[in-house]
Write a protein that holds these residues in place. Structure first.
Motif, short mmCIF file in Angstrom:
data_model
loop_
_atom_site.label_atom_id
_atom_site.label_comp_id
_atom_site.label_asym_id
_atom_site.label_seq_id
_atom_site.Cartn_x
_atom_site.Cartn_y
_atom_site.Cartn_z
N PHE A 105 0.84 -1.21 0.00
CA PHE A 105 0.00 0.00 0.00
C PHE A 105 0.87 1.25 0.00
O PHE A 105 0.60 2.21 -0.72
N GLU A 106 1.92 1.25 0.81
CA GLU A 106 2.87 2.37 0.80
C GLU A 106 3.40 2.62 -0.60
O GLU A 106 3.42 3.76 -1.08
N ARG A 107 3.86 1.55 -1.23
CA ARG A 107 4.44 1.68 -2.57
C ARG A 107 3.41 2.22 -3.57
O ARG A 107 3.71 3.11 -4.37
N LEU A 108 2.21 1.69 -3.52
CA LEU A 108 1.18 2.12 -4.47
C LEU A 108 0.79 3.58 -4.26
O LEU A 108 0.63 4.33 -5.24
N TYR A 109 0.63 4.00 -3.02
CA TYR A 109 0.29 5.41 -2.77
C TYR A 109 1.44 6.33 -3.18
O TYR A 109 1.22 7.39 -3.76
N ARG A 110 2.66 5.92 -2.90
CA ARG A 110 3.82 6.72 -3.30
C ARG A 110 3.88 6.85 -4.82
O ARG A 110 4.11 7.93 -5.36
N HIS A 111 3.62 5.76 -5.50
CA HIS A 111 3.62 5.75 -6.97
C HIS A 111 2.49 6.63 -7.51
O HIS A 111 2.68 7.37 -8.49
N LEU A 112 1.33 6.58 -6.87
CA LEU A 112 0.20 7.41 -7.30
C LEU A 112 0.53 8.89 -7.15
O LEU A 112 0.18 9.70 -8.01
N ALA A 113 1.22 9.24 -6.09
CA ALA A 113 1.60 10.65 -5.89
C ALA A 113 2.63 11.08 -6.93
O ALA A 113 2.55 12.20 -7.45
N ARG A 114 3.57 10.21 -7.24
CA ARG A 114 4.64 10.56 -8.19
C ARG A 114 4.17 10.54 -9.64
O ARG A 114 4.61 11.34 -10.45
N GLU A 145 -4.00 19.71 -3.25
CA GLU A 145 -4.92 18.93 -2.41
C GLU A 145 -4.80 17.44 -2.73
O GLU A 145 -4.75 16.61 -1.81
N PHE A 146 -4.76 17.11 -4.01
CA PHE A 146 -4.59 15.71 -4.41
C PHE A 146 -3.32 15.13 -3.80
O PHE A 146 -3.34 14.06 -3.18
N GLU A 147 -2.21 15.84 -3.96
CA GLU A 147 -0.93 15.35 -3.45
C GLU A 147 -0.96 15.20 -1.93
O GLU A 147 -0.41 14.24 -1.39
N ALA A 148 -1.62 16.13 -1.23
CA ALA A 148 -1.69 16.06 0.23
C ALA A 148 -2.51 14.85 0.68
O ALA A 148 -2.12 14.15 1.63
N VAL A 149 -3.62 14.58 0.01
CA VAL A 149 -4.45 13.43 0.36
C VAL A 149 -3.70 12.13 0.13
O VAL A 149 -3.65 11.26 1.00
N ILE A 150 -3.07 12.01 -1.03
CA ILE A 150 -2.35 10.77 -1.34
C ILE A 150 -1.15 10.60 -0.41
O ILE A 150 -0.87 9.49 0.06
N HIS A 151 -0.47 11.68 -0.10
CA HIS A 151 0.67 11.60 0.83
C HIS A 151 0.19 11.15 2.21
O HIS A 151 0.86 10.35 2.88
N ARG A 152 -0.97 11.63 2.64
CA ARG A 152 -1.51 11.24 3.94
C ARG A 152 -1.86 9.75 3.95
O ARG A 152 -1.65 9.04 4.93
N SER A 156 -0.26 6.88 6.32
CA SER A 156 -1.10 5.99 7.11
C SER A 156 -0.66 4.53 6.93
O SER A 156 -0.51 3.79 7.90
N ALA A 157 -0.44 4.13 5.67
CA ALA A 157 0.02 2.76 5.41
C ALA A 157 1.38 2.54 6.06
O ALA A 157 1.63 1.49 6.68
N LYS A 158 2.26 3.52 5.96
CA LYS A 158 3.60 3.40 6.54
C LYS A 158 3.52 3.32 8.07
O LYS A 158 4.22 2.52 8.70
N HIS A 159 2.66 4.11 8.66
CA HIS A 159 2.49 4.14 10.11
C HIS A 159 2.03 2.77 10.65
O HIS A 159 2.45 2.35 11.73
N HIS A 160 1.18 2.10 9.89
CA HIS A 160 0.63 0.83 10.34
C HIS A 160 1.59 -0.35 10.15
O HIS A 160 1.39 -1.41 10.74
N GLN A 161 2.62 -0.17 9.33
CA GLN A 161 3.53 -1.28 9.07
C GLN A 161 4.38 -1.56 10.31
O GLN A 161 5.04 -0.68 10.85
N THR A 162 4.36 -2.81 10.76
CA THR A 162 5.16 -3.21 11.92
C THR A 162 6.27 -4.17 11.54
O THR A 162 7.24 -4.29 12.28
#
Length: 180
Positions: A105-114, A145-152, A156-162
């Protein structure tokens, strides 16, 4: 915003004033392979399912509004944007009976932002992208706004990764969006 997409949805009986009740549904090819979302997306609103033509993200940016800080909980006016994307992600995982890892999920959101108009080998990417395109077809959203939402969402995905292979983002966030 895209008046043509709004008209298509309204013609199908979809309430466009409640984007948080919509998601991009999964389509199957030969009942085995997920069809990536292309120019047309399968949209679900309650019991109504319809196809809608969606423009690329870069054509949907409107204005130059600066988003507020999303360091804590995003302001309520942004919740429908988050919910539409996360409901699409959750619905995808449920439909394919496979929960993506927090790392993916982290990777996909990062890719979507880029690369908001890009492609990815994981069909979930096209669904996340389709969800953003759907929301942006219904509401004015600036590039910032788009970039801020996707970055958030990425945070979130990164925060949940343990650990490698953890699926906490799905379990803690996405399942709640589905009401599961």
């Amino acid at each position: 915003m895209d008046a043509n997409a709004v008209a298509e949805l309204e013609k199908a009986g979809v309430r466009v004033d409640a984007p948080d009740r919509l998601f991009v549904a999964v389509e199957w090819e030969d009942q085995k392979h997920v069809v990536p979302v292309g120019a047309r997306a399968l949209v679900r609103a309650g019991e109504v399912t319809t196809h809608v033509t969606l423009q690329p993200i870069s054509k949907l940016w409107t204005g130059d509004k600066k988003p507020p800080s999303f360091v804590k909980t995003p302001p309520p006016e942004y919740h429908p944007f988050f919910i539409l994307i996360e409901a699409t992600a959750a619905g995808y995982c449920r439909a394919v009976r496979n929960t993506e890892t927090d790392q993916e999920f982290e990777r996909l959101y990062r890719h979507l932002a880029r690369r908001p108009d890009g492609t990815d080998r994981n069909p979930l990417f096209s669904h996340l992208q389709g969800a953003a395109r759907l929301y942006m077809s219904l509401r004015d959203v600036s590039k910032d706004e788009f970039e801020a939402v996707i970055h958030r969402l990425y945070q979130s995905a990164k925060h949940h990764q343990t650990h490698v292979g953890s699926i906490n983002y799905f379990q803690d966030v996405l399942r709640g969006v589905l009401g599961a």
